[in-house]
Write a protein that holds these residues in place. Structure first.
Motif, short mmCIF file in Angstrom:
data_model
loop_
_atom_site.label_atom_id
_atom_site.label_comp_id
_atom_site.label_asym_id
_atom_site.label_seq_id
_atom_site.Cartn_x
_atom_site.Cartn_y
_atom_site.Cartn_z
N LEU A 183 0.86 -1.18 0.00
CA LEU A 183 0.00 0.00 0.00
C LEU A 183 0.89 1.23 0.00
O LEU A 183 1.95 1.24 0.63
CB LEU A 183 -0.90 0.00 1.24
CG LEU A 183 -1.96 1.07 1.37
CD1 LEU A 183 -3.01 0.93 0.30
CD2 LEU A 183 -2.61 0.99 2.75
N ALA A 184 0.47 2.28 -0.71
CA ALA A 184 1.27 3.50 -0.78
C ALA A 184 0.36 4.71 -0.79
O ALA A 184 -0.74 4.67 -1.34
CB ALA A 184 2.16 3.49 -2.03
N GLY A 185 0.81 5.79 -0.17
CA GLY A 185 0.06 7.04 -0.19
C GLY A 185 1.03 8.21 -0.16
O GLY A 185 2.05 8.17 0.52
N SER A 186 0.73 9.25 -0.93
CA SER A 186 1.60 10.40 -0.96
C SER A 186 0.77 11.65 -1.18
O SER A 186 -0.37 11.72 -0.73
CB SER A 186 2.67 10.23 -2.05
OG SER A 186 3.63 11.26 -1.97
N TYR A 187 1.29 12.60 -1.92
CA TYR A 187 0.64 13.90 -2.11
C TYR A 187 -0.56 13.78 -3.03
O TYR A 187 -0.48 14.07 -4.21
CB TYR A 187 1.65 14.90 -2.66
CG TYR A 187 2.71 15.26 -1.65
CD1 TYR A 187 2.61 16.43 -0.91
CD2 TYR A 187 3.78 14.42 -1.42
CE1 TYR A 187 3.57 16.76 0.03
CE2 TYR A 187 4.74 14.73 -0.48
CZ TYR A 187 4.63 15.90 0.24
OH TYR A 187 5.58 16.21 1.19
N ALA A 196 3.72 -7.58 -8.95
CA ALA A 196 4.31 -6.65 -7.99
C ALA A 196 4.38 -7.26 -6.59
O ALA A 196 3.50 -8.00 -6.17
CB ALA A 196 3.50 -5.36 -7.95
N VAL A 197 5.46 -6.90 -5.87
CA VAL A 197 5.62 -7.34 -4.48
C VAL A 197 5.70 -6.16 -3.52
O VAL A 197 5.56 -6.32 -2.31
CB VAL A 197 6.86 -8.23 -4.31
CG1 VAL A 197 6.70 -9.51 -5.11
CG2 VAL A 197 8.13 -7.49 -4.71
N ALA A 198 5.94 -4.94 -4.03
CA ALA A 198 6.00 -3.75 -3.19
C ALA A 198 5.70 -2.54 -4.06
O ALA A 198 6.00 -2.53 -5.26
CB ALA A 198 7.38 -3.61 -2.53
N VAL A 199 5.12 -1.51 -3.44
CA VAL A 199 4.76 -0.31 -4.19
C VAL A 199 5.04 0.92 -3.33
O VAL A 199 4.99 0.85 -2.09
CB VAL A 199 3.27 -0.35 -4.62
CG1 VAL A 199 2.35 -0.29 -3.42
CG2 VAL A 199 2.95 0.76 -5.62
N ALA A 200 5.36 2.04 -3.97
CA ALA A 200 5.61 3.30 -3.26
C ALA A 200 5.13 4.44 -4.13
O ALA A 200 5.21 4.39 -5.36
CB ALA A 200 7.10 3.46 -2.95
N CYS A 228 -1.87 4.10 -3.99
CA CYS A 228 -1.65 2.91 -4.81
C CYS A 228 -1.78 1.68 -3.92
O CYS A 228 -1.52 1.73 -2.71
CB CYS A 228 -0.26 2.92 -5.45
SG CYS A 228 -0.01 4.18 -6.72
N ALA A 229 -2.17 0.56 -4.51
CA ALA A 229 -2.27 -0.70 -3.77
C ALA A 229 -1.99 -1.86 -4.71
O ALA A 229 -2.27 -1.79 -5.92
CB ALA A 229 -3.66 -0.85 -3.16
#
Length: 870
Positions: free
Chosen positions: A188-192, A235-239, A196-197
């Protein structure tokens, strides 16, 4: 949204407690008293920093100590087990490597492992967990009295489950049991303004701000519902960074997309790329981070590689350079990065104007420096100007800027070195955003603090200096903070988000802002159900449509009957589903709407013609991005500009254009703006506006327009009398219901079958349904209504001739509990059949089925829920 009266996304609240009961209110009052907080005349806390939200979870209101909710250490199910080793490895092992792409040896070669100086700011703070050592005779369970002090035996490594059980060096205390520490998930990723997941099928989906292509798609600039990133299926990781995103793949490579002005995509150029680009030279990567102007990756061997701009003013690296070795965890902020190594120390590099590198200075660093005052760390989280590490004992330490209360330690004092952070214990994972910080505890709950809309939710108080429970969400695996929003991924794969939704970063398909954690549709399992007269369809997490029963909607003509759930060709990338009376519409990831159904003599399919069609046709009478709600021989849509338009049959003014002329082209609904949602009935329609009021138009038989008049119809919108605070609508054939923000349900219109939740005649104005509180989701069939409550039970009322209520015999004017429907996450109601989805992904149906309605080829009357064979 596309969710009309017969198709609803998962519920908007996961709490298992009905806060409306007096018993719960009493327990909440007791919790306030136990914390020693000042209260007003109503017994409510008056402090600005109450560490819980009574409106969300009254029973679990106490600060995180004794778990009064009944949760007992939910298994977080985190992935990628990692042996962090013992804590006495020399700090010098966290060294930079040799080679042409190395950036040099870290500035410091030793780490201060002495007892951290927490400072006077936190020394006098009240213990956050229940059980004050000064009152040793009053240890509230599960706290234990050990050596004259109350300790939380769920999380205390020195007293894990009992006073004489001490966990090993590389173990954590989880639910009173010593267990090996595992690295947190990075799916899971979150920014400005972007989220994303990674779904269970390993595809990557992003949504929110897309002004630089960071969602992985072309226009529009804001993507309000999850869109798949093309070409990434393992995918195994997201940012997610400020304007770009990256994913690590199962083969160890990394791909990035979006802005590339400083080489943050690592593609060897400075060109922006909407689609994923492979980062040059990287292999065996298991974790990635994305900041404002750079990106980093950690390999399985512990090497950390970075590219782009690693510090303000530093040179641009168009390809990766190795920064440090022996890393077991990585955190990437806007302009700085930190890594935890196996010794339990942390090293940081990049911008340092606020002391976010923790080395005791405000000097920017191109090479890693050791964080002073930190030992025993297992993970690190970095925001814009602050950083925090969580330790093996479940505590945290923070450094950098704290004037926005990002430390969570009860004050706003900044520090250039690591000091005692949040008062929270039992921390399994931390995440930091620009203005706030959140933690997942070992019991699967989320606690947040700081100055961030995703942290505060509906509470306007700024900032929160100590942790506050994030809604009533449980079973959390990981949480991520953006600038003004936060998202959490649950054990079952679902994602819930809260906070600002300016760019659609909450993933709801709209640019509104829910005030509580809200589930993101389309990311796991059966996410939506739809019922026609003789068929049932389910929208699956992969965006496909599966249907069963008799095909009254002419979806693909062959076969006309499906005995088991069967994928339907022509419906891919589905984000929304709506069905009514032989009429199916879906909304896809590219913003298109497609409809299929019986007849088109009135132009209700929306292709601008009156020609009968077989199979789905694209709706062209409204622009892309519209959410279509089919009625009976007509349809309405919420357009992207928050107006509404309708087309098709108009005998009773159901198009709302001021006339009674039918038309195959769309006509704007007169005077209707700021629309959140539109739903269509048999011959009337209603819309929910962003001020939480309702407008209805069309046929008024039985008073279903709700304005307390007896006119036969209205060709333009009217306002239901006295109705405010509405959060969602449910429109039946000849009745309408509304869910208000206090959890109550109000209905009006015909009442021949008690579908209003009351006895007696029709009502031409809203009337509250008795015996019902704490409702989170509401749907209406032709002549019955169903509601999901906060405890995830399901209640239905109205007609029951075909067992639509799933319980008892005959009609019911009061809500009845549907047996067996616990943990309900979605419900759909058709004319004679009702179906619900449970949290385990199973689907259950009841009522008078047609051949195959149960999904197992049978067609007997089902008076209680029967599982669909999936």
């Amino acid at each position: 949204m596309l969710d009309d009266t017969t198709a609803v996304v998962v519920d908007h609240d996961t709490t298992a407690v009905d806060v409306a009961t007096q018993a719960d209110a009493n327990r909440a009052d007791d919790a306030v008293a136990d914390l020693g907080l000042p209260v007003d005349g109503r017994g409510e806390p008056t402090t600005d920093d109450v560490p819980f939200d009574l409106t969300l979870d009254a029973v679990d209101a106490a600060a995180p100590g004794p778990d009064v909710s009944g949760d007992r250490g939910t298994d977080l199910g985190v992935e990628t087990p990692m042996d962090v080793g013992t804590l006495d490895v020399p700090a010098t092992d966290a060294r930079a490597l040799d080679g042409p792409t190395d950036v040099g040896r870290p500035d410091a070669t030793t780490v201060d492992t002495s007892e951290p100086d927490v400072g006077n700011d936190a020394a006098d703070a009240e213990p956050f967990d229940a059980g004050d050592p000064r009152d040793a005779d009053a240890c509230a369970a599960p706290s234990l009295l050990c050596s004259g002090a109350c300790v939380d035996a769920r999380f205390d490594r020195a007293h894990c489950g009992s006073c004489d059980r001490r966990c090993g060096d590389a173990e954590r205390c989880a639910a009173g049991v010593c267990a090996a520490w595992t690295a947190p998930s990075t799916r899971l990723a979150g920014s400005y303004g972007t989220s994303c997941a990674i779904r269970d099928d390993r595809t990557v989906w992003c949504w929110g701000n897309n002004n630089r292509g960071q969602v992985g798609a072309g226009l529009p600039a804001s993507v309000a519902a999850p869109a798949q990133v093309a070409g990434v299926t393992d995918a195994v990781a997201v940012a997610a960074g400020s304007a770009h995103a990256c994913a690590a793949r199962a083969d160890g490579t990394v791909v990035c997309w979006g802005s590339n002005t400083t080489g943050q995509l690592g593609a060897g150029d400075l060109l922006a790329h909407v689609g994923p680009q492979r980062v040059v030279g990287l292999t065996d990567v298991i974790e990635v981070t994305a900041g404002g102007a750079g990106s980093c990756a950690r390999t399985r061997a512990g090497d950390v590689w970075c590219w782009g701009r690693v510090s303000l003013g530093s040179a641009v690296l168009q390809t990766p350079a190795r920064m440090i070795t022996d890393a077991v965890g990585l955190g990437g902020g806007r302009n700085h990065t930190c890594a935890v190594v196996s010794s339990g120390a942390a090293w940081c590099w990049g911008a340092n104007a606020s002391g976010q590198l923790g080395d005791g200075t405000t000097t920017d660093r191109v090479t890693p420096v050791a964080v002073v005052g930190l030992a025993g760390a297992v993970g690190v989280a970095t925001g814009d100007t602050h950083s925090c590490a969580w330790l093996l004992d479940g505590s945290a330490r923070c450094w950098g800027r704290n004037d926005g209360a990002t430390f969570g330690n009860g004050n706003t004092t900044s520090s250039l070195t690591a000091v005692a952070g949040t008062l929270l214990t039992g921390i399994a994972h931390l995440t930091a955003g620009p203005n706030g910080t959140c933690a997942v505890r070992l019991d699967g709950t989320v606690w947040c603090w700081g100055n961030n809309d995703g942290v505060r939710g509906a509470d306007p108080r700024r900032p929160r200096t100590i942790p506050s429970r994030w809604g009533a969400v449980t079973g959390v695996q990981e949480v991520r903070c953006g600038e003004e929003h936060a998202c959490a991924r649950l054990i079952g794969g679902e994602v819930v988000c809260q906070g600002s939704n300016q760019y659609g970063q909450l993933g709801q398909g709209l640019l509104t802002t829910p005030q509580a954690p809200t589930r993101v549709p389309g990311l796991a399992g059966v996410t939506q159900l739809g019922l026609g007269e003789t068929s049932i369809c389910a929208r699956l997490a992969d965006g496909t449509l599966a249907c069963w029963g008799l095909d009254d909607h002419l979806i693909d003509w062959a076969p006309p009957q499906r005995l088991v759930p069967t994928p339907v060709p022509g419906f891919d990338g589905v984000l929304g589903l709506s069905m009514r009376h032989g009429y199916t519409c879906v909304r896809t990831a590219d913003g298109r709407s497609r409809c299929a159904g019986t007849f088109n003599a009135d132009g209700q399919l929306g292709d601008g013609s009156t020609t009968e069609r077989w199979g789905p046709v694209e709706v062209t009478v409204v622009p892309r991005g519209a959410s279509v709600a089919p009625g009976t021989r007509f349809a309405c849509a919420r357009r992207a500009d928050a107006t509404a338009a309708c087309w098709g049959l108009n005998t009773w003014g159901q198009l709302g254009d001021g006339s009674q002329a039918s038309r195959p082209g769309a006509a704007p609904v007169l005077g209707l703006t700021n629309v959140i949602e539109v739903q269509s009935g048999y011959d009337h329609a209603c819309a929910l506006r962003d001020d939480h009021t309702v407008r209805c138009w069309g046929h008024n038989d039985g008073g279903k327009l709700g304005d307390r008049t007896t006119v036969a119809y209205s060709t333009q919108p009217v306002t239901p009398a006295g109705l405010t605070g509405v959060t969602s609508l449910a429109v039946g054939d000849h009745h309408t219901c509304a869910l208000r923000d206090d959890g109550t349900v109000w209905c009006w219109g015909q009442n021949s079958y008690y579908q209003l939740g009351a006895t007696g005649s029709a009502r031409n104005g809203p009337t509250m349904v008795g015996g019902l509180a704490g409702v989170t989701t509401l749907v209406a069939g032709a002549n019955h209504t169903c509601a999901i409550l906060r405890d995830r039970t399901l209640r239905c009322w109205g007609i029951n001739f075909q067992s639509q209520l799933g319980a008892g015999e005959g009609m019911s004017a009061t809500p009845v509990t549907v047996p067996g429907m616990t943990d309900t996450v979605a419900v759909a109601a058709g004319p004679a059949v009702t179906c619900g989805a449970r949290g385990d992904g199973s689907v259950w149906c009841w009522g008078l089925p047609f051949a195959g309605a149960r999904g197992d080829g049978t067609c007997s009357l089902c008076r209680v829920p029967v599982g669909v064979h999936w």
